[in-house]
Each structure stands twice: as structure tokens, then as C-alpha cells.
Design an enzyme around this catalytic site. Structure first.
Site: not given
Length: 271
Positions: A82, A113
Site C-alpha cells: 500500500e 516457516e
């Protein structure tokens, strides 16, 4: 002596959730959520220090990297993605990386992960260097993908921060500037997309917004460098110019269309 569970893994303050009415569920979730901004307020001094460092690095051409797995990784990607449309910065100045790669944005990648070298390898694919800042995001503070990356950053003199929702974690221990927002047990035990995720989102918003203001991408309270990507943003840009110059809307729109930028339109209108 038995090791204490991280706060994010401790039993919820609520039980028999399946027996609650919808109203009871929502009211209880909201009660828990209201504690999050107060928790974040308590770590503002830590956030402030990190923001100042990031701002200085980016003024010198450095970049900001967010690194996480699961919800934490997705939140970093959202915040990074953004920044160009909101503040007009180039793609690649703020980068979000997630364990398992882009496919993990929509669908979990099993065990990604758990790779302690994965995060560093992903950073190296972007040629991370001493000019950059890397923020590791992990609610538990135990994610190998993130911890391993920050360890390697330290070995290579790259400034690091972290956002975690537990205290005394391994992640905080390897970060130069740890931010520990301890949000406590989740409404659904262990579901860190809830309070922990909300805290991470708030902190990421604070970091990127404050840094971009430091870099000059906001004038007054206006996003003068925002990308004009749709009609809504063109209308918003027109209003900004009207307010800044005191000209009619059609004049403001013409200036905006001629310059392609709110900042440039205001500067031209003042000539």
C-alpha cells in the site's frame, strides 16, 4: 521446572465458545479487541526509535523489508504493497516477504516457516545490504524463518527490528530494536490472527505512515504523492487542489490532468 507457554499460546479467558450466542461471541471478541490499542500505546517509544532509524536509512536510499510467516507475513505484504499507491514511493522501497513465497499469501505452505535459512535467502534475492532495515514479524517470537533471517542480518551489519506479541522471545533477542506488544491470550486459544494480528497491523500502519511523512510524502494532512489509479482518487486529488488553492473544481481537475500529480498541480497553481 516447566517452561511457561508464550502469551499467545495460553488458554483463552473464555470457554465453551460453541455454547455462546452470536451476540455473546461478538461482544466478547470486541471486549478483547479493545485492549489492543492500549497495549500498542505502551510500546510507542520503541516504535519511535525504529521509525527514526528507518527514516534516516531511507533518506539515504535504503529500503524497508518486512519478513514474516502466515498472518504476520501477510500483514507485512499488505502494508508494503500500500505504500506506492498511498505515498507515491517507487515499488521496491518497502518490500514484504512471506515464508513460502507469493503463493503463501493465499494458501499456507506447509513447514515453510520452519526453515531457518529461508528468510535470509529471500532477502538475498533482493540484494539486501547495510543501507536497508529489516523488520521481522512473528506473534510468537519463535518462527525459525524470521529468527534465522535476523541472525544473518546481524552478521552482515544490517539494522533489524521485530514485532512480536510475547516477551523475552528468541526473536526479540536477535533484533536490534525489538517491539514487544504483549496482547495476551487470544479469544480462540492460539489464534494469533485475532488480537496479535490486530496489534501487528496497527504497528505496521504507524511505522510506514510515520516514515513516509518523514520522507515528505504528506503535505499538511494530504497524500499529495498518491497514485491517481482510479476515479475515486482523481476526485480526492481534485478536492485537495481545491482546498489548497481555492480554485473551482473544474480548474483543479484540469491542473490535475495536466500534471498527473496533486503535488505538481498545487505547485503549478501557485505559479
Amino acid at each position: 521446572m516447566e517452561k511457561k507457554l508464550p502469551h499467545t499460546e495460553r488458554q483463552s479467558h473464555y470457554d465453551h465458545l460453541e455454547q455462546m450466542s452470536v451476540s455473546e461471541l461478538l461482544t466478547s471478541i470486541n471486549k478483547e479487541d479493545r485492549s489492543v490499542p492500549e497495549t500498542v500505546a505502551g510500546v510507542i517509544p520503541k516504535i519511535s526509535t525504529l521509525v527514526e532509524i528507518i527514516g534516516d536509512k531511507m533518506k539515504q536510499g535504503g529500503r524497508l523489508f518486512y519478513l514474516g510467516a502466515g498472518t504476520s507475513g501477510r500483514l507485512g505484504i499488505v502494508d508494503a504493497s500500500e505504500c506506492p499507491p498511498t505515498f507515491g514511493v517507487d515499488q521496491g522501497r518497502v518490500v514484504g516477504l512471506i515464508a513460502g513465497g507469493d503463493s503463501a499469501i493465499r494458501k499456507a505452505v506447509e513447514f515453510a516457516e520452519d526453515d531457518p535459512e529461508g528468510g535470509w535467502n529471500d532477502l538475498c534475492s533482493h540484494n539486501v545490504n547495510e543501507n536497508d532495515v529489516v523488520i521481522g514479524i512473528a506473534a510468537s517470537g519463535r518462527t525459525p524463518y524470521v529468527i534465522g533471517a535476523l541472525k544473518r542480518c546481524r552478521e552482515n551489519n544490517i539494522v533489524t527490528g521485530c514485532i512480536t506479541c510475547n516477551e523475552g522471545s528468541e526473536l526479540a533477542a536477535v533484533a536490534d530494536h525489538p517491539i514487544e506488544a504483549v496482547t495476551g491470550p487470544e479469544f480462540v486459544t492460539g489464534s494469533t490472527r485475532m488480537k496479535a494480528g490486530t496489534a501487528q497491523k496497527l504497528i505496521l500502519n504507524m511505522i510506514s505512515t510515520a516514515v513516509m511523512i518523514q520522507l515528505g510524502h504528506v503535505k499538511g494532512n494530504r497524500m499529495v504523492d498518491m497514485q491517481l489509479a482510479n476515479n475515486k482518487l482523481l476526485d480526492r486529488g481534485t478536492r485537495m487542489i481545491v482546498e489548497a488553492l481555492g480554485v473551482p473544481a473544474d480548474t483543479a481537475r484540469k491542473l490535475l490532468e495536466e500534471t498527473g500529480s496533486v503535488r505538481a498541480a498545487i505547485e503549478k497553481g501557485k505559479e
